[in-house]
Scaffold this motif. Structure first.
Motif: not given
Length: 454
Positions: A180-181, A184, A186, A188, A220, A248
């Motif tokens: 999720y990060r 983008g 925030e 989560t 998303v 990530s």
């Protein structure tokens, strides 16, 4: 006196049903102790601050107050614990000077939840927990050990009592949050709470929640839902996640940790664990591997065992106590007990159909769905070979005795002509007037209560 009204969600068992519940608990306890877990018991109440510190569970907590408290009196705001992990955190903090770490503990105790009663869900039930607690650090291999111990206990319930086999679905919170990060996002935690409803409401409804309530774009939200659809029995999920094009550092850590758990389980318990990337666990204190377990063929009951890794649930400011654990039954133990009772491993007497939602859960007889203990030649053999399957109005007493032909047992059952005796060597009633009807004796009879050696 008027007939008392049953309380929904607070089951009470008849003696035959209680025997089944005790058999389940004994098997679970035996497994935990064989793996070096020590038993503890904590108080039934905790402060509301500790109960509501993590996760959205306020609506599930039963508050405890004095009936004759003075108006405006201030005191401890208490509630009944809804699980055994929050009490464990307090217990470790209060007794850390007397414990050796890693601390391996099991706990089998009542818990209370203000849920809407339904099949497999109760407001009061017994929960069985195991946890491994470290001091400041906890080795990653415990993330594999805890679920494997719980799976072993569930496998014994399958092989010994005939419950359906269990399958554990595993994910890693670092994997999900890192994904999720990478998109983008925030908040989560909010996404995890919506994804956690995937099995109940479906992918379309989850997409709608993500777009309408959290304001995510359609693209998303679609990526989040696509991640939740990945479910594999091996580490092939790693490649499928990579194909989604999200990167990530936290995602890489989660993928590696989950792959280790899945590969270890494939060796120890093949076919009993799958990587399921929609598993989120609603409580906020989970930080790593998370588990949920279902009974194969009874998935509608929901999770019978759940748990995971938490790195900062307990801390005193100087030291942190990370841990990993699994609970056989976030409402789980109760569901396993009911299935065992329905399998009639210790059949009740005659009477109305059991209603597990009410306090008189048995009413004289357990519910009887079709299963391998009923019908067909195998079913008849199991029923005939079970000396405990008798009417609750005519209990059977199994006592130890010494036979001329070797060690054996006697079955005695009250009757108008006294207590007819069963000769284990011949399998027939020997008291006068019984017309010599055959009585089945188990091949390897064991006494219910061990007797001292003679």
């Amino acid at each position: 006196m008027a007939r008392p009204k049953p309380l929904s969600g607070f089951p009470e068992l008849l003696p035959a049903q209680r025997m089944v519940e005790q058999a389940v608990i004994d098997i679970v306890r035996e497994t935990f102790e064989l793996h070096g877990f020590a038993s503890i018991e904590t108080r039934a109440v905790e402060t509301m601050d500790s109960l509501t510190r993590k996760g959205e569970i306020t609506k599930e907590v039963y508050v405890v107050r004095r009936l004759h408290a003075e108006p405006g009196e201030t005191g401890d705001d208490l509630g009944l614990h809804f699980d055994l992990t929050v009490p464990l955190a307090r217990y470790v903090l209060e007794n850390s000077g007397h414990l050796q770490f890693p601390f391996r503990r099991y706990q089998i105790q009542k818990v209370w939840r203000g849920e809407r009663p339904q099949e497999g869900r109760y407001r009061e039930f017994t929960q069985a927990d195991i946890d491994i607690i470290g001091e400041n650090t906890l080795a990653d291999h415990h993330d594999v050990e805890a679920p494997l111990v719980m799976l072993e206990a569930l496998e014994k319930l399958h092989t010994r009592l005939g419950l359906p086999p269990a399958r554990m679905h595993v994910n890693n919170r670092k994997l999900s949050e890192g994904f999720y990060r990478g998109l983008g996002i925030e908040d989560t935690a909010a996404v995890l709470q919506r994804v956690d409803k995937f099995d109940k409401i479906g992918p379309d409804a989850v997409t709608e929640l993500l777009t309408d309530e959290l304001g995510l774009s359609g693209q998303v939200a679609a990526k989040c839902v696509e991640l939740a659809t990945i479910c594999t029995e091996d580490d092939s999920f790693v490649g499928r996640v990579r194909e989604l094009g999200v990167h990530s550092e936290m995602l890489d850590e989660g993928l590696d940790a989950l792959a280790q758990v899945i590969n270890a389980a494939r060796i120890q318990v093949p076919g009993r664990m799958v990587a399921d990337l929609k598993i989120a666990r609603g409580l906020d204190y989970y930080t790593g591997t998370v588990y949920e377990t279902v009974l194969v063929g009874h998935e509608h009951l929901g999770s019978i065992s759940s748990g995971g890794r938490y790195d900062s649930l307990a801390t005193d400011g100087k030291r942190t106590y990370p841990g990993v654990g699994a609970a056989d039954a976030a409402a789980g133990q109760g569901r396993a007990d009911r299935l065992a009772q329905r399998a009639e491993l210790c059949g009740g007497g005659r009477g109305r159909r059991a209603d597990p939602h009410h306090s008189n859960a048995g009413g004289g007889g357990a519910a009887r769905p079709g299963n391998r203990l009923r019908g067909g030649p195998q079913g008849r053999q199991v029923r005939q070979a079970d000396p405990l399957r008798r009417s609750a109005r005519h209990p059977v007493c199994l006592v130890r005795r010494r036979e001329r032909r070797g060690e054996g047992h006697s079955l005695r059952r009250p009757g108008r002509r006294g207590c007819p005796r069963v000769d284990p060597a011949q399998g027939r009633r020997t008291s006068p007037g019984d017309r010599g009807r055959p009585v089945a004796i188990p091949q390897n009879p064991r006494p219910l209560v061990p007797q001292p050696p003679r």
